[in-house]
Scaffold this motif. Structure first.
Motif, PDB file in Angstrom:
ATOM      1  N   UNK A 106     -22.328  17.617   8.729  1.00  0.00           N
ATOM      2  CA  UNK A 106     -22.377  18.674   9.736  1.00  0.00           C
ATOM      3  C   UNK A 106     -21.199  19.598   9.512  1.00  0.00           C
ATOM      4  N   UNK A 107     -21.315  20.816   9.979  1.00  0.00           N
ATOM      5  CA  UNK A 107     -20.232  21.795   9.826  1.00  0.00           C
ATOM      6  C   UNK A 107     -19.018  21.401  10.679  1.00  0.00           C
ATOM      7  N   UNK A 108     -17.908  22.086  10.480  1.00  0.00           N
ATOM      8  CA  UNK A 108     -16.714  21.845  11.288  1.00  0.00           C
ATOM      9  C   UNK A 108     -17.019  22.225  12.734  1.00  0.00           C
ATOM     10  N   UNK A 109     -16.807  21.271  13.633  1.00  0.00           N
ATOM     11  CA  UNK A 109     -17.188  21.450  15.031  1.00  0.00           C
ATOM     12  C   UNK A 109     -16.348  20.500  15.872  1.00  0.00           C
ATOM     13  N   UNK A 110     -15.486  21.053  16.706  1.00  0.00           N
ATOM     14  CA  UNK A 110     -14.661  20.222  17.590  1.00  0.00           C
ATOM     15  C   UNK A 110     -14.864  20.629  19.040  1.00  0.00           C
ATOM     16  N   UNK A 111     -14.900  19.607  19.891  1.00  0.00           N
ATOM     17  CA  UNK A 111     -14.999  19.818  21.334  1.00  0.00           C
ATOM     18  C   UNK A 111     -13.659  19.416  21.946  1.00  0.00           C
ATOM     19  N   UNK A 112     -13.010  20.371  22.585  1.00  0.00           N
ATOM     20  CA  UNK A 112     -11.735  20.116  23.244  1.00  0.00           C
ATOM     21  C   UNK A 112     -11.980  19.967  24.743  1.00  0.00           C
ATOM     22  N   UNK A 113     -11.485  18.902  25.323  1.00  0.00           N
ATOM     23  CA  UNK A 113     -11.542  18.722  26.771  1.00  0.00           C
ATOM     24  C   UNK A 113     -10.272  19.298  27.361  1.00  0.00           C
ATOM     25  N   UNK A 114     -10.368  20.458  27.994  1.00  0.00           N
ATOM     26  CA  UNK A 114      -9.194  21.164  28.507  1.00  0.00           C
ATOM     27  C   UNK A 114      -9.094  20.988  30.022  1.00  0.00           C
ATOM     28  N   UNK A 115      -7.887  20.696  30.483  1.00  0.00           N
ATOM     29  CA  UNK A 115      -7.678  20.474  31.911  1.00  0.00           C
ATOM     30  C   UNK A 115      -6.439  21.223  32.392  1.00  0.00           C
ATOM     31  N   UNK A 116      -6.607  21.946  33.482  1.00  0.00           N
ATOM     32  CA  UNK A 116      -5.498  22.578  34.175  1.00  0.00           C
ATOM     33  C   UNK A 116      -5.255  21.705  35.409  1.00  0.00           C
TER      34      UNK A 116
END
Length: 185
Positions: A106-116
């Motif tokens: 699969x291609x480069x693919x990242x999921x970032x879980x961002x929290x404030x």
């Protein structure tokens, strides 16, 4: 009115006006009908109801980057999130995970879980079940054309099913912050 039917006659002064006036008239008439029918308890609910019915917004916000590498884009996104008060609390490398789990390239693919944290606390105080919608996911991916796309959930759309005045305000703040992240990329 015969048989309890409701008839609507436009006032003569509206007949030769631009459609905007007629549309506004019908919106006001619709508000009155909602109040009569007991379906509306505030004007903000009217706006929410009509927005849901009349326009479809995207469930995500996105920006395509050119002339940058995946790794540089990932660093820029993480830095921009930090500048808006978000920390990255999870990082899922979809490419590596798919390769390990099902032997798919699969291609480069990242999921970032961002929290404030401050905004998350505010949302949780308003509705303790809102945690199922946290953290905000931000995706950094390489498109098949070799460009880098950064996308994030659109909190205004994501919160619609559980909308309250407090959560609408929260979703608006988070949307502004996430749009600011995309704007600086």
């Amino acid at each position: 009115m015969a048989n309890g039917a409701m008839h609507l006659a436009l006032p003569r002064f509206l007949l030769n006006k631009p459609i905007f006036y007629i549309s506004t008239f019908f919106n006001i008439f619709e508000i009155v009908l909602f109040f009569i029918d007991g379906k509306l308890n505030s004007f903000s609910n009217y706006l929410l109801v009509t927005t849901k019915r009349r326009c479809t917004m995207e469930f995500y916000l996105a920006k395509t980057l050119t002339d940058t590498s995946f790794e540089v884009a990932l660093d820029k996104v993480t830095s921009a999130l930090k500048d808006q008060g978000f920390g990255v609390i999870t990082e899922i490398d979809v490419k590596d995970t798919l390769k390990k789990k099902i032997d798919v390239d699969f291609r480069k693919y990242k999921i970032l879980g961002a929290c404030n944290p401050a905004l998350a606390h505010q949302a949780l105080e308003s509705n303790d079940k809102i945690g199922i919608m946290l953290p905000c996911n931000v995706v950094v991916q390489e498109t098949p054309e070799g460009k880098i796309e950064v996308s994030t959930v659109n909190p205004m759309e994501a919160m619609k099913p559980v909308a309250t005045p407090e959560l609408e305000q929260f979703a608006g703040k988070v949307t502004q912050h996430l749009q600011s992240v995309l704007d600086v990329l």
